[in-house]
Design an enzyme around this catalytic site. Structure first.
Site, PDB file in Angstrom:
ATOM      1  CB  SER A  47      -5.734 -24.616  33.096  1.00 26.11           C
ATOM      2  OG  SER A  47      -5.721 -24.340  34.482  1.00 26.11           O
ATOM      3  CE  LYS A 113     -12.244 -19.510  35.738  1.00 32.08           C
ATOM      4  NZ  LYS A 113     -12.382 -20.133  34.404  1.00 32.08           N
ATOM      5  CD  GLU A 182      -8.088 -17.676  29.059  1.00 30.63           C
ATOM      6  OE1 GLU A 182      -9.016 -18.139  29.742  1.00 30.63           O
ATOM      7  OE2 GLU A 182      -7.093 -18.350  28.703  1.00 30.63           O
TER       8      GLU A 182
HETATM    9  O1  KIV Z   1      -8.697 -23.008  33.860  1.00 29.67           O
HETATM   10  C1  KIV Z   1      -8.028 -22.029  34.216  1.00 29.67           C
HETATM   11  O2  KIV Z   1      -6.931 -22.143  34.750  1.00 29.67           O
HETATM   12  C2  KIV Z   1      -8.592 -20.717  33.973  1.00 29.67           C
HETATM   13  C3  KIV Z   1      -7.677 -19.542  34.087  1.00 29.67           C
HETATM   14  C4  KIV Z   1      -6.824 -19.489  32.879  1.00 29.67           C
HETATM   15  C5  KIV Z   1      -8.396 -18.278  34.294  1.00 29.67           C
HETATM   16  O3  KIV Z   1      -9.733 -20.587  33.635  1.00 29.67           O
END
Ligand code: KIV
Length: 257
Positions: A47, A113, A182
């Site tokens: 993000s 992740k 999400e």
């Molecule tokens: O990129 C991010 O900040 C995320 C969150 C919204 C979980 O993947």
């Protein structure tokens, strides 16, 4: 502030015992403040593409940019688990996934992740086999925003519910320590939470998950464009910054010797 170092196993063990409040951080001061607030899982999320780098979506974020921001956040030496997002196209093959996950660990991440379920299972298995803790991400997948034509809530259709349940179970079976859900409908997010043995961390997915995560700049009010509807009780630091800067500017312009 947590007084001891949190591991992926600690986050996994919070299921059914303690709710999980997770936040993003993209640099040293932000990671430090988030950690000082006692947040056990700190995500250097892609993000950052929108809220720090000015891109229209996360598909533009590169591996090099992620490593740069992970290095900055890691310098805060947080007690919370520092998780790094794997950017778009960085885990298309098993070899790429392991090489790029290792590079994020070398930059200071303690877990990674990536977005997807059964479709990326070979990559997830290889990352976990390389002894890198893995956080799943299901539901609305921001790296697919262009092909999906927008950010849509998932789980409304029975077929989506079944896909989500199967993907969540597959990630848990593979050894993921938790999974982000999400923009999943509240009932489906709650059902996944009941069914799988690892924690679910929701964002815009109701309150039935084992925890919640937010983009910190949404929470504090410095995200550049808009604040999503699921963000409540946010501060307005962007407005406060504009006031402070304008006041200072006026004091400079109006100063008479
Ligand atoms: O990129 C991010 O900040 C995320 C969150 C919204 C979980 O993947």
């Amino acid at each position: 502030m947590s007084t001891r170092k949190i591991t992926a196993a600690d986050i996994r063990a919070m299921k059914g015992r303690e709710r999980i409040a997770a936040l993003t951080a993209y640099d040293f001061p932000m990671a430090r403040v988030v950690d000082q607030s006692g947040i056990p899982l700190i995500l250097v999320g892609d993000s950052l593409g929108m809220v720090v780098l000015g891109y229209p979506d996360t598909t533009h974020v590169t591996q090099g940019e992620m490593e740069h921001h992970v290095r900055a956040a890691a310098r805060a030496k947080p007690n919370g688990l520092l998780v790094a997002d794997m950017p778009f196209h960085s885990y298309e093959t098993v070899n790429d996934a392991v090489k790029n996950a290792n590079a994020l660990v070398e930059a200071g991440a303690e877990a990674v992740k990536a977005e997807g379920g059964r479709n990326i299972l070979p990559q997830v298995n290889a990352i976990i086999a390389a002894e890198i803790p893995f956080l799943g991400h299901l539901g609305m997948l921001p790296q697919h925003v262009l092909e999906e034509g927008g950010y849509y809530i998932k789980g409304k259709r029975e077929s989506e519910r079944q896909e989500l349940l199967a993907d969540a179970q597959a990630l848990a079976d593979a050894g993921a320590f938790a999974v982000v859900l999400e923009l999943v409908t509240g009932p489906v997010a709650a059902e996944i939470t009941q069914r799988i043995p690892i924690p679910t961390i929701g964002i815009g997915s109701g309150h039935g998950c084992d925890g919640e995560i937010l983009v910190t700049t949404d929470l504090i009010g410095t995200s550049p464009d808009y604040i999503p509807k699921h963000v409540k009780n946010n501060a307005h630091l962007g407005d406060q910054m504009r006031v402070a800067i304008t006041d200072w500017k006026n004091s400079v312009l109006n100063f008479r010797k």
